[in-house]
Design an enzyme around this catalytic site. Sequence first.
Site, PDB file in Angstrom:
ATOM      1  N   ASN A 103       1.290 -11.526  16.518  1.00  0.00           N
ATOM      2  CA  ASN A 103       1.407 -12.848  15.882  1.00  0.00           C
ATOM      3  C   ASN A 103       2.976 -12.819  16.117  1.00  0.00           C
ATOM      4  OD1 ASN A 103      -0.634 -14.891  14.811  1.00  0.00           O
ATOM      5  ND2 ASN A 103      -1.501 -12.778  14.421  1.00  0.00           N
ATOM      6  N   HIS A 137      22.659  13.547  12.221  1.00  0.00           N
ATOM      7  CA  HIS A 137      23.750  14.675  11.886  1.00  0.00           C
ATOM      8  C   HIS A 137      25.216  13.986  11.406  1.00  0.00           C
ATOM      9  CE1 HIS A 137      26.262  18.075  12.295  1.00  0.00           C
ATOM     10  NE2 HIS A 137      25.362  18.710  12.150  1.00  0.00           N
ATOM     11  N   THR A 185       4.841   4.987   6.240  1.00  0.00           N
ATOM     12  CA  THR A 185       5.460   6.356   6.544  1.00  0.00           C
ATOM     13  C   THR A 185       4.746   7.537   6.640  1.00  0.00           C
ATOM     14  OG1 THR A 185       6.178   6.791   4.390  1.00  0.00           O
ATOM     15  CG2 THR A 185       7.726   5.525   5.754  1.00  0.00           C
ATOM     16  N   LYS A 186       3.482   7.409   6.306  1.00  0.00           N
ATOM     17  CA  LYS A 186       2.539   8.408   6.498  1.00  0.00           C
ATOM     18  C   LYS A 186       1.244   8.004   6.806  1.00  0.00           C
ATOM     19  CE  LYS A 186       4.387  10.685   2.279  1.00  0.00           C
ATOM     20  NZ  LYS A 186       3.938  11.154   0.803  1.00  0.00           N
ATOM     21  N   ARG A 200       0.711   2.918  -0.840  1.00  0.00           N
ATOM     22  CA  ARG A 200      -0.506   3.628  -1.569  1.00  0.00           C
ATOM     23  C   ARG A 200      -1.952   3.151  -1.197  1.00  0.00           C
ATOM     24  NH1 ARG A 200       1.231   0.356  -5.095  1.00  0.00           N
ATOM     25  NH2 ARG A 200      -0.323  -0.686  -6.428  1.00  0.00           N
TER      26      ARG A 200
END
Length: 209
Positions: A103, A137, A185-186, A200
């Site tokens: 969309n 870094h 993120t998982k 969750r």
Amino acid sequence: MQAPLDKHVDYREQHKQRLAYMPWLYFSLKPKHLVWAKPWQEEIQAQLMAVETVSIGKECFIAPQAKLFAEPGRDILIGDRCMIAADSFLHGPIVMGNEVAINHGCSLDGGRGKIVIGDQTRIANNVTIYAFNHGMHPDTPIYQQSSQSKGIVIGKDVWIGAQAGIVDGVTIGDCAVIGMGCIVTKDVPDYAIVAGNPTRIIGDRRDKK
């Protein structure tokens, strides 16, 4: 004296705008509208495939305001009956199955690892999917550091809610639901319903009768 407006032409141009932002309407157009809408889409898609390494399946809709960029080696492969709405940005490598919907206002970049989207997955507006991360870094400016890319896999029949974000390396299982505004993120299991930030699991689609 101003010439009278051609109402037929005005309607058609407005209807093109409507389809660009609500592309699912294209698949229910009456034959009298397909007479002009189908050649319009064929021209848009032919032009896109002529200038970018994009492959487009049968009976797709791509809004003229969508921006697709695909260099050799970073192809965009689009299955049959897919739709990409206005103001979306897609940069390959991306592989889309059949009947995938993206969309308006979405932003997808396949990095080097690729974004893969399964059949019948629906992506709501303003979703961000980036299959890369910059190096961080502290001794070098971020923009000068090389990026890493693992890729993102989104299964079939997934619903991704508006304004969600999906980061590199994530796999979303088949039939999952990603709630509005989630930052994923998982990995998300098959059939899982996820919400919130941090994301969750709040349910399972198989429990929805």
